[in-house]
Design a protein around this motif. Structure first.
Motif, PDB file in Angstrom:
ATOM      1  N   GLU A   5       0.826  -1.198   0.000  1.00  0.00           N
ATOM      2  CA  GLU A   5       0.000   0.000   0.000  1.00  0.00           C
ATOM      3  C   GLU A   5       0.866   1.256   0.000  1.00  0.00           C
ATOM      4  OE1 GLU A   5      -3.897   1.551   2.397  1.00  0.00           O
ATOM      5  OE2 GLU A   5      -2.185   0.923   3.599  1.00  0.00           O
ATOM      6  N   TRP A  11      -3.180   8.141  -2.327  1.00  0.00           N
ATOM      7  CA  TRP A  11      -4.157   8.718  -1.409  1.00  0.00           C
ATOM      8  C   TRP A  11      -3.902   8.181   0.002  1.00  0.00           C
ATOM      9  CZ3 TRP A  11      -5.598   5.696  -5.652  1.00  0.00           C
ATOM     10  CH2 TRP A  11      -5.951   4.385  -5.341  1.00  0.00           C
ATOM     11  N   PRO A  12      -4.679   8.588   0.967  1.00  0.00           N
ATOM     12  CA  PRO A  12      -4.428   8.130   2.343  1.00  0.00           C
ATOM     13  C   PRO A  12      -4.396   6.613   2.462  1.00  0.00           C
ATOM     14  CG  PRO A  12      -6.050   9.871   2.349  1.00  0.00           C
ATOM     15  CD  PRO A  12      -5.796   9.533   0.909  1.00  0.00           C
ATOM     16  N   VAL A  14      -5.257   3.621   4.160  1.00  0.00           N
ATOM     17  CA  VAL A  14      -6.241   3.152   5.120  1.00  0.00           C
ATOM     18  C   VAL A  14      -5.736   1.912   5.851  1.00  0.00           C
ATOM     19  CG1 VAL A  14      -8.597   2.312   5.406  1.00  0.00           C
ATOM     20  CG2 VAL A  14      -8.119   4.124   3.767  1.00  0.00           C
ATOM     21  N   ARG A  17      -3.047   2.779   8.390  1.00  0.00           N
ATOM     22  CA  ARG A  17      -3.607   3.456   9.559  1.00  0.00           C
ATOM     23  C   ARG A  17      -4.356   2.472  10.451  1.00  0.00           C
ATOM     24  NH1 ARG A  17      -2.416   7.048  13.071  1.00  0.00           N
ATOM     25  NH2 ARG A  17      -4.114   8.348  13.729  1.00  0.00           N
ATOM     26  N   TYR A  18      -5.037   1.499   9.820  1.00  0.00           N
ATOM     27  CA  TYR A  18      -5.740   0.470  10.591  1.00  0.00           C
ATOM     28  C   TYR A  18      -4.749  -0.388  11.380  1.00  0.00           C
ATOM     29  CZ  TYR A  18      -8.444  -3.674  11.693  1.00  0.00           C
ATOM     30  OH  TYR A  18      -9.036  -4.708  12.350  1.00  0.00           O
ATOM     31  N   THR A  65       0.081   8.986   7.580  1.00  0.00           N
ATOM     32  CA  THR A  65      -1.221   8.446   7.192  1.00  0.00           C
ATOM     33  C   THR A  65      -2.299   9.243   7.901  1.00  0.00           C
ATOM     34  OG1 THR A  65      -1.132   6.839   8.968  1.00  0.00           O
ATOM     35  CG2 THR A  65      -0.347   6.123   6.834  1.00  0.00           C
ATOM     36  N   VAL A  67      -6.245   9.351   7.821  1.00  0.00           N
ATOM     37  CA  VAL A  67      -7.538   8.834   7.384  1.00  0.00           C
ATOM     38  C   VAL A  67      -8.562   9.361   8.372  1.00  0.00           C
ATOM     39  CG1 VAL A  67      -8.862   6.771   6.857  1.00  0.00           C
ATOM     40  CG2 VAL A  67      -6.401   6.789   6.458  1.00  0.00           C
ATOM     41  N   SER A  68      -9.409  10.257   7.910  1.00  0.00           N
ATOM     42  CA  SER A  68     -10.260  11.023   8.821  1.00  0.00           C
ATOM     43  C   SER A  68     -11.206  10.143   9.637  1.00  0.00           C
ATOM     44  CB  SER A  68     -11.050  12.079   8.045  1.00  0.00           C
ATOM     45  OG  SER A  68     -11.878  11.458   7.076  1.00  0.00           O
ATOM     46  N   ILE A  70     -10.897   6.969  10.522  1.00  0.00           N
ATOM     47  CA  ILE A  70     -10.147   6.166  11.508  1.00  0.00           C
ATOM     48  C   ILE A  70      -9.593   7.073  12.602  1.00  0.00           C
ATOM     49  CG2 ILE A  70      -8.156   4.659  11.862  1.00  0.00           C
ATOM     50  CD1 ILE A  70      -8.682   3.433   9.157  1.00  0.00           C
ATOM     51  N   ASP A  71      -9.132   8.278  12.215  1.00  0.00           N
ATOM     52  CA  ASP A  71      -8.641   9.224  13.210  1.00  0.00           C
ATOM     53  C   ASP A  71      -9.754   9.637  14.173  1.00  0.00           C
ATOM     54  OD1 ASP A  71      -6.148   9.123  12.099  1.00  0.00           O
ATOM     55  OD2 ASP A  71      -6.384  10.958  10.915  1.00  0.00           O
TER      56      ASP A  71
END
Length: 142
Positions: A5, A11-12, A14, A17-18, A65, A67-68, A70-71
């Motif tokens: 990834e 792009w962000p 995901v 971030r997860y 990273t 990711v709105s 998840i944040d």
């Protein structure tokens, strides 16, 4: 998959971030067991310790990273966790009680010295004149 990834996606990220979120949640096998019992994660591995080691073995992402959604989940989880009275009490104890054990031990030692001095003084002089306390006097027969 996280490395893939990071190489492909512009792009962000995901998935990265997860994995950062799960790495922050799962620290011990007790955490993995709790999440497995609640149905949040599925454990096809031999033990919950292996799950904890797997998530803890993943390091942070190599690039930022953001990711709105998840944040927002992370902020909500932290707000809920920090708002619980057990956590607030634990932080209070850690900061003011356990963090100041030198001061408390110094005060306790001085209090003990003061009480020892007072006891020695009362052994020599009559403290009933200074401290008008009616004490029970037991007759001791020899």
């Amino acid at each position: 998959m996280v490395a893939y990834e990071a190489c492909i996606v512009v792009w962000p990220m995901v998935l990265a971030r997860y994995t950062e979120l799960m790495n922050g949640i799962i620290d011990t096998e007790k955490d993995a067991s709790f999440l497995r019992n609640k149905g949040i994660i599925i454990n096809p591995l031999k033990s919950d310790k292996e799950v904890a080691d797997l998530w803890n073995g993943m390091s942070k992402s190599i690039r930022f990273t953001n990711v709105s959604f998840i944040d927002k989940v992370i902020v909500d989880v932290n707000k809920y966790y920090n708002g619980r009275w057990k956590v607030k009490f634990g932080k209070f104890m850690k900061k003011y009680i356990f963090g100041s054990w030198q001061i408390l031990s110094f005060l306790a030692a001085n209090m003990l010295l003061l009480l020892t001095w007072l006891q020695a003084f009362c052994q020599v002089y009559s403290c009933r004149l200074i401290f008008p306390i009616k004490a029970l006097e037991l007759a001791v027969t020899y």
